[in-house]
Design an enzyme around this catalytic site. Structure first.
Site, PDB file in Angstrom:
ATOM      1  N   THR A   1       0.866  -1.191   0.000  1.00 13.47           N
ATOM      2  CA  THR A   1       0.000   0.000   0.000  1.00 13.47           C
ATOM      3  C   THR A   1       0.896   1.232   0.000  1.00 13.47           C
ATOM      4  OG1 THR A   1      -0.029   0.054   2.383  1.00 13.47           O
ATOM      5  CG2 THR A   1      -1.815  -1.124   1.319  1.00 13.47           C
TER       6      THR A   1
ATOM      7  N   TRP B   1     -18.810  17.719   9.968  1.00 10.49           N
ATOM      8  CA  TRP B   1     -17.869  17.273   8.950  1.00 10.49           C
ATOM      9  C   TRP B   1     -18.014  18.090   7.671  1.00 10.49           C
ATOM     10  CZ3 TRP B   1     -14.221  14.405  10.796  1.00 10.49           C
ATOM     11  CH2 TRP B   1     -14.488  13.458  11.804  1.00 10.49           C
TER      12      TRP B   1
ATOM     13  N   LYS C   1     -13.157  18.787  10.369  1.00 11.24           N
ATOM     14  CA  LYS C   1     -14.216  18.834  11.374  1.00 11.24           C
ATOM     15  C   LYS C   1     -14.298  20.253  11.922  1.00 11.24           C
ATOM     16  CE  LYS C   1     -16.566  15.881  14.526  1.00 11.24           C
ATOM     17  NZ  LYS C   1     -16.540  14.724  15.406  1.00 11.24           N
TER      18      LYS C   1
ATOM     19  N   GLU D   1      -5.876  -3.142  -1.342  1.00 11.99           N
ATOM     20  CA  GLU D   1      -6.322  -4.288  -0.538  1.00 11.99           C
ATOM     21  C   GLU D   1      -7.474  -5.051  -1.180  1.00 11.99           C
ATOM     22  OE1 GLU D   1      -5.724  -1.245   0.472  1.00 11.99           O
ATOM     23  OE2 GLU D   1      -4.802  -1.159   2.453  1.00 11.99           O
TER      24      GLU D   1
HETATM   25  P1  AMP Z   1      -4.634   2.835  -3.228  1.00 11.54           P
HETATM   26  O1  AMP Z   1      -4.714   1.562  -2.534  1.00 11.54           O
HETATM   27  O2  AMP Z   1      -3.296   3.482  -3.172  1.00 11.54           O
HETATM   28  O3  AMP Z   1      -5.152   2.785  -4.627  1.00 11.54           O
HETATM   29  O4  AMP Z   1      -5.584   3.857  -2.454  1.00 11.54           O
HETATM   30  C1  AMP Z   1      -6.923   3.548  -2.193  1.00 11.54           C
HETATM   31  C2  AMP Z   1      -7.653   4.806  -1.794  1.00 11.54           C
HETATM   32  O5  AMP Z   1      -7.720   5.714  -2.899  1.00 11.54           O
HETATM   33  C3  AMP Z   1      -9.090   4.571  -1.402  1.00 11.54           C
HETATM   34  O6  AMP Z   1      -9.216   4.141  -0.078  1.00 11.54           O
HETATM   35  C4  AMP Z   1      -9.697   5.956  -1.618  1.00 11.54           C
HETATM   36  O7  AMP Z   1      -9.424   6.825  -0.531  1.00 11.54           O
HETATM   37  C5  AMP Z   1      -8.936   6.465  -2.823  1.00 11.54           C
HETATM   38  N1  AMP Z   1      -9.734   6.227  -4.035  1.00 11.54           N
HETATM   39  C6  AMP Z   1      -9.559   5.244  -4.945  1.00 11.54           C
HETATM   40  N2  AMP Z   1     -10.463   5.374  -5.946  1.00 11.54           N
HETATM   41  C7  AMP Z   1     -11.228   6.461  -5.653  1.00 11.54           C
HETATM   42  C8  AMP Z   1     -12.340   7.092  -6.276  1.00 11.54           C
HETATM   43  N3  AMP Z   1     -12.830   6.678  -7.427  1.00 11.54           N
HETATM   44  N4  AMP Z   1     -12.891   8.152  -5.646  1.00 11.54           N
HETATM   45  C9  AMP Z   1     -12.407   8.606  -4.473  1.00 11.54           C
HETATM   46  N5  AMP Z   1     -11.347   8.059  -3.839  1.00 11.54           N
HETATM   47  C10 AMP Z   1     -10.765   6.997  -4.420  1.00 11.54           C
END
Ligand code: AMP
Length: 540
Positions: free
Chosen positions: A180, A439, A434, A325
């Site tokens: 991650t 929020w 916040k 994940e």
């Molecule tokens: P990663 O594992 O690095 O791809 O990050 C995942 C995170 O990216 C998610 O938990 C979201 O916070 C953000 N994310 C991924 N796709 C979107 C989307 N379409 N809209 C908003 N946030 C997103």
């Protein structure tokens, strides 16, 4: 009574075998560093992937051993992506935009034994190769092979394909690994099983309608979240794959879309914002009539961008939400049928939302008083479960609190869920503002600001405030030759938001810092404008 069906293993070998038998002539093309194109068919690809599997075994690798990759998107990366798990090993993609210290930690923690690296990326790899202590380094591409490394072509040529046979690899065994992005704490390893990949590839195929008739160019790097499963879903159905190599600028991508007749592409919003600006400047510059949809995900795409592609250029956007994940897709919005009966404007509103969960992903969200209602209003942290969702991180006992007692994964995303299961991401839990106990969604403010004609990019962060505890601050990048005042931007936002949501402060910068996969790096903005981690929350 037991079901009387075969105990057929859902694994990566089954994906390759199918492509090998059915799609030998379908093309896989890659752009090389010198911008020339490399072309071959699935038959050659499968033969090389199988020989790589044999060669890796001859280097002394055992089942489950990790094979790290540090490469751009191209056919040799695909051969490793698929060849390693087909041989019983585990592909571990390293992110070429990370600091060498991070890659040292990640590769050491994963126990990587081999590194397959682009020769053009050797200067980067050289900064951590010795520290990790890989047993073998395999170098890909033309040019000199670094001292002590094995040339990829020589390695493949040395292997005898007749020594290969498709093995019945247990579908629960590991096939691939990806860490991650680790915006807080150390990066965490996600380990994809063969079964998770096979199920996810099939779901992506059906939801995006991918077939042999498609030509797919994933801009998303193969090291980002399993490349959104495209290497597997395309191979499963024999779609033509087009890899951009290191050429990710809008002009090169648009040229590739046109000349290769790309029907589907995928990338983060930053990529599409760049392409939109280039198309706006030269609307007749490229023939994109083959393009049936462009998939955006990884961060929230502004509604204005989705609309601009549709209205100004006749290009359709499909929007997905996901996480490393989760293999990584969790929801898809804008799939055929989702917008039936809606007017144009409502359809764009809907497509800016993240969409309903894909098959075999279950969702629920938890607020301060327990699970929230699916009313499109209540906010809570999204929890997910399914066969393609991680059940733990690799060797990270301190992260067990990311799962609920009944085994759901806590995403860290704050969402609303509509009565029809449509998810709308309001924020990362750690990014929400916040203010006076209420929020404020930074994502909603950013998306609205990016609809202003003078704004190219906007990121909103929380800054400490004596009276309200936190207030939103908008960091904006102006379009070339444009200007906008704080008051003008506040007036622009006013009709769409409650008064207390409107930022008092706007900062104008040349560029918003981005993460290694192109998302806004809000931690850097908080350091710059909010006095370090003053408003950093603890959730990952
Ligand atoms: P990663 O594992 O690095 O791809 O990050 C995942 C995170 O990216 C998610 O938990 C979201 O916070 C953000 N994310 C991924 N796709 C979107 C989307 N379409 N809209 C908003 N946030 C997103």
């Amino acid at each position: 009574m037991e079901g009387l069906m075969m105990d057929y293993q859902l694994n990566v070998p089954a994906i390759l075998r199918r492509a090998d038998e059915l799609y030998g002539d379908r093309e896989i093309v890659s752009r090389q560093p010198d911008k020339s194109w490399h072309r071959y068919g699935y038959a050659d690809f499968a033969s090389r992937a199988k020989r790589l599997a044999v060669a890796l075994r001859s280097l002394g690798l055992d089942d489950g051993d990790r094979v790290a990759t540090l490469m751009w998107n191209h056919h040799e990366h695909l051969e490793t992506y698929i060849g390693a798990p087909v041989g019983g090993f585990v592909t571990h993609t390293l992110n070429l935009r990370l600091h060498p210290d991070d890659n040292t930690y990640i590769a050491t923690h994963a126990g990587d034994r081999v590194l397959v690296v682009d020769k053009v990326l050797w200067p980067l790899a050289a900064q951590f190769v010795e520290r990790v202590g890989f047993e073998h380094v395999v170098a890909v591409g033309t040019g000199e092979t670094p001292e002590g490394a094995i040339d990829f072509e020589e390695l493949i040529a040395s292997a005898d394909e007749s020594a290969f046979s498709y093995r019945e690899i247990d579908e629960r065994a590991a096939a691939a690994m990806c860490f991650t992005s680790g915006t807080t704490g150390l990066p965490k390893g996600v380990v994809y099983s063969h079964r998770a990949i096979a199920i996810h590839a099939l779901t992506a195929v059906s939801l995006l309608g991918i077939s042999e008739a498609d030509t797919i160019l994933p801009v998303v790097p193969m090291f980002h979240a399993n490349a959104w499963c495209f290497p597997f879903s395309c191979t499963l159905v024999g779609a033509k794959q087009v890899f951009p190599g290191p050429h990710l600028d809008p002009d090169s991508l648009l040229e590739a879309f046109e000349t290769e007749h790309v029907t589907l592409s995928a990338g983060v919003p930053t990529i599409w914002m760049g392409i939109l600006q280039t198309l706006d400047a030269k609307p007749d510059g490229w023939d994109l009539s083959a393009m049936r949809t462009m998939t955006v995900g990884g961060a929230a795409p502004p509604r204005a961008m989705i609309e601009a592609f549709g209205e100004r250029h006749g290009l359709h956007i499909t929007h997905g939400w996901g996480m490393t994940e989760m293999c990584p897709i969790g929801t898809i919005s804008g799939a055929p049928g989702h917008e039936r009966g809606l007017g144009k404007s409502e359809a764009y509103d809907r497509r800016a939302q993240q969409g309903p969960p894909i098959p075999f992903v279950e969702i629920r969200a938890r607020g301060e008083d327990g699970l929230i209602a699916w009313d499109g209003q209540s906010m809570g942290e999204l929890e997910v479960r399914g066969p393609s969702v991680a059940s733990s991180y690799y060797d990270a006992p301190d992260a067990a609190d990311r799962w609920t007692d009944d085994g759901w994964f806590k995403t860290g995303d704050i969402v609303t869920i509509g009565p029809d299961g449509y998810v709308e991401v309001q924020d990362r839990a750690k990014d929400l503002v916040k203010s006076g106990g209420e929020w404020i969604s930074t994502v909603a403010l950013e998306n609205a600001l990016m609809g202003h004609p003078a704004i190219a990019e906007a990121a909103v962060i929380a800054v400490p405030d004596e009276k309200w505890s936190e207030r939103p601050l908008a960091v904006c990048v102006l379009r070339e030759g444009s200007s906008a005042s704080d008051a003008e931007l506040r007036d622009f936002l006013a009709p769409s938001f409650a008064k207390f949501w409107l930022p008092e402060r706007f900062e104008f910068v040349d560029e918003i810092p981005k993460t290694a996969v192109g998302k806004f790096r809000k931690t850097a903005l908080r350091e710059q404008f909010a006095g370090g981690g003053a408003v950093e929350r603890t959730q990952a």
